[in-house]
Design a protein around this motif. Structure first.
Motif, PDB file in Angstrom:
ATOM      1  N   LYS A  16     -39.008  89.690  59.152  1.00 52.76           N
ATOM      2  CA  LYS A  16     -37.636  90.108  59.428  1.00 52.76           C
ATOM      3  C   LYS A  16     -36.749  89.831  58.216  1.00 52.76           C
ATOM      4  O   LYS A  16     -36.783  88.756  57.640  1.00 52.76           O
ATOM      5  N   THR A  17     -35.951  90.835  57.823  1.00 52.73           N
ATOM      6  CA  THR A  17     -34.982  90.681  56.744  1.00 52.73           C
ATOM      7  C   THR A  17     -33.649  90.260  57.347  1.00 52.73           C
ATOM      8  O   THR A  17     -33.163  90.898  58.282  1.00 52.73           O
TER       9      THR A  17
ATOM     10  N   HIS B  59     -29.706  89.698  56.658  1.00 53.04           N
ATOM     11  CA  HIS B  59     -28.528  89.970  55.839  1.00 53.04           C
ATOM     12  C   HIS B  59     -27.463  88.977  56.283  1.00 53.04           C
ATOM     13  O   HIS B  59     -27.185  88.868  57.485  1.00 53.04           O
TER      14      HIS B  59
ATOM     15  N   TYR C 238     -24.056  96.340  58.935  1.00 50.04           N
ATOM     16  CA  TYR C 238     -24.611  94.988  59.015  1.00 50.04           C
ATOM     17  C   TYR C 238     -23.538  93.907  59.137  1.00 50.04           C
ATOM     18  O   TYR C 238     -23.710  92.948  59.880  1.00 50.04           O
TER      19      TYR C 238
ATOM     20  N   GLN D 217     -34.555  94.130  61.058  1.00 51.91           N
ATOM     21  CA  GLN D 217     -33.380  93.700  60.312  1.00 51.91           C
ATOM     22  C   GLN D 217     -32.549  92.785  61.207  1.00 51.91           C
ATOM     23  O   GLN D 217     -32.513  92.964  62.430  1.00 51.91           O
TER      24      GLN D 217
ATOM     25  N   GLU E 169     -29.968  91.313  65.759  1.00 55.42           N
ATOM     26  CA  GLU E 169     -30.301  92.654  65.278  1.00 55.42           C
ATOM     27  C   GLU E 169     -29.118  93.610  65.412  1.00 55.42           C
ATOM     28  O   GLU E 169     -28.447  93.621  66.444  1.00 55.42           O
TER      29      GLU E 169
END
Length: 155
Positions: free
Chosen positions: A85-86, A88, A53, A6, A46
Motif C-alpha cells: 500500500k502506498t 500519501h 488525496y 492507495q 483509502e
C-alpha cells in the motif's frame, strides 16, 4: 496487473516542552489489543473513487479522530508499506486532547467463526509522542514520514 492500494493521511505536529511531537493512532480491534511497538499509525484511509488525496486525508483524519484538520498542509514524500500500500501524507501544525478524540467504527466477526458481528473503533486510542518514541511506536514503513517531518519542521 492489479493497481496497488492507495491511502491518504495526516500527521498532526505540535511543539511541547521544546520537543517536536506527533499524534499517532493505535488501531482498534482484537488483533492489535496487546500490541504496541510498530503498530501505531498516522490517521489515514483509502480515497474514494476520483477523490483528491489531500481531501481524502482530511476526511479520514476527521473520521478517525473527530477533529477537523486546518492547514496549511505540508506534503510529505509517499511511502510504501510492507503489504504494497502506498501512503500519501501531509503534515500540519495542531493540538488537541488525545483522550477526547472519537473514532468511527468497523464491524467484524468476533470471536472468529462465532457468527457474531462486533463493532470496534478504527483507532482505540491516540497519543502525542516525541519523535524518538514515535519512531518505535509507528508502523516501520512510516518512519520515513517522521524523518522527513523532522527535516521540514526543524526549528
Amino acid at each position: 496487473m492489479a493497481q496497488s492500494k492507495q491511502s491518504a493521511g495526516l500527521l498532526m505536529v505540535r511543539w511541547h516542552n521544546d520537543q517536536c511531537q506527533v499524534l499517532l493512532g493505535h488501531p482498534g480491534g482484537p488483533y492489535f489489543q496487546k500490541k504496541d511497538a510498530g503498530v501505531w499509525s498516522i490517521p489515514k484511509g483509502e480515497p474514494e473513487e476520483g477523490e483528491d488525496y489531500l481531501h481524502a486525508a482530511q476526511r479520514e483524519f476527521h473520521e478517525e479522530t473527530g477533529l477537523t484538520a486546518v492547514g496549511p498542509f505540508t506534503e510529505l514524500t509517499p511511502i510504501q508499506q510492507k503489504g504494497g500500500k502506498t501512503v500519501h501524507a501531509w503534515a500540519f501544525k495542531g493540538d488537541c486532547d488525545p483522550a477526547a478524540l472519537t473514532s468511527n467504527t468497523f464491524a467484524m466477526e468476533w470471536p472468529p467463526k462465532s457468527g457474531r458481528q462486533v463493532e470496534f473503533p478504527e483507532i482505540d486510542r491516540a497519543e502525542f509522542f516525541d519523535l524518538p518514541v514515535a519512531r518505535q511506536k509507528i508502523n516501520p514503513a512510516q518512519v520515513a514520514l517522521l524523518d522527513e517531518l523532522a527535516e521540514k519542521f526543524a526549528r
